[in-house]
Design an enzyme around this catalytic site. Structure first.
Site, PDB file in Angstrom:
ATOM      1  CG  ASP A   2     -17.220 -10.961   4.958  1.00 22.79           C
ATOM      2  OD1 ASP A   2     -16.480 -10.103   4.429  1.00 22.79           O
ATOM      3  OD2 ASP A   2     -18.420 -10.784   5.168  1.00 22.79           O
ATOM      4  CG  ASN A  50     -14.257  -8.999  -3.335  1.00 21.91           C
ATOM      5  OD1 ASN A  50     -13.816 -10.083  -2.950  1.00 21.91           O
ATOM      6  ND2 ASN A  50     -15.209  -8.351  -2.668  1.00 21.91           N
TER       7      ASN A  50
END
Ligand code: IPE
Ligand code: MG
Length: 229
Positions: A2, A50
């Site tokens: 991330d 996502n």
């Protein structure tokens, strides 16, 4: 993995530059992990969630696997890595799927580090998929409800041979699981790295391993039991 977007934004770059830099980190960390003797490395590259990102960002992300394998597959083969995937690959553009399938096939008989790419992956979806596979077995008369146990359930997950996770490293300064390997992390040690993924380096991986080594893993037992198993 991330923090690609924030890493780029803080430098005044497009988010896509962060994703490209993140791919360089993947190259380095895969190499280091296999050198350090890691048995299984699973990289959370793209989550089910996502898909709700802007299309242009998804397009950039979807261009990376082909580039990655064009450069890294020969080295992965030399190192004896075995590449696997988990997630809903059928949602990926065909070119990406082909690149992944080729990497999986070409490394299928290797016995070195298992390198798993989680793409279009969600932990809950994986659990639902496993349940669906079990229901099909049952439909064909091959499963008594009482016969179902944790071992059998785990054998119907996306990568049935994947062991329980020992160490989960999250970069990007966040402290959450974000739908990653929900079944497999039941007793994982969590380490959060105070780094955006593009700046995560060998020393950060080693620091996470050191931290892991300091933890006492009890698996529900007492401390005394855990020390003399
Ligand atoms: C990780 O970086 C890469 C993917 C999720 C594909 P992010 O894109 O989530 O970066 P941040 O969290 O916005 O910084
Ligand atoms: Mg993020």
């Amino acid at each position: 993995m991330d923090g690609n977007g924030r890493w780029a934004e803080r430098r005044g770059f497009e988010r896509s530059a962060g994703h490209r830099a993140g791919m360089e980190t993947v190259r380095e960390i895969v190499r280091v992990a296999s050198e350090l003797g890691v048995g299984w490395l699973t990289l959370y590259a793209f989550s089910s969630e996502n898909w709700s990102r802007p299309k242009n960002e998804i397009d950039v992300l979807m261009s990376l696997p082909e580039k990655y394998f064009a450069r890294e597959l020969p080295e992965a083969e030399r190192r004896g890595l075995r590449i696997l995937t988990i997630g809903h690959l059928e949602r990926l553009p065909r070119r990406v799927r082909f690149a992944l399938e080729r990497a999986v096939t070409r490394t299928a008989s290797n016995t070195g580090m298992r390198l798993v790419f989680a793409l279009s992956y969600g932990g809950r979806a994986e659990i639902v998929d496993a349940t669906r596979r079990l229901l099909r077995v049952q439909e064909q008369g091959g499963l008594e409800p009482e016969a179902l146990d944790e071992k059998m359930f785990a054998a119907h997950l996306d990568a049935p041979e994947m062991p329980d996770v020992d160490l989960l490293i999250r970069t990007g300064e966040e402290q959450r699981v974000s739908n990653f390997l929900l079944w497999q992390i039941a007793y994982a040690e969590l380490v959060t790295a105070d780094r955006m993924w593009p700046e995560f380096r060998r020393s950060d991986l080693e620091a996470a391993f050191d931290e892991y080594a300091r933890r006492e893993r009890r698996f529900g037992r007492t401390s005394a039991q855990a020390q003399n198993p």
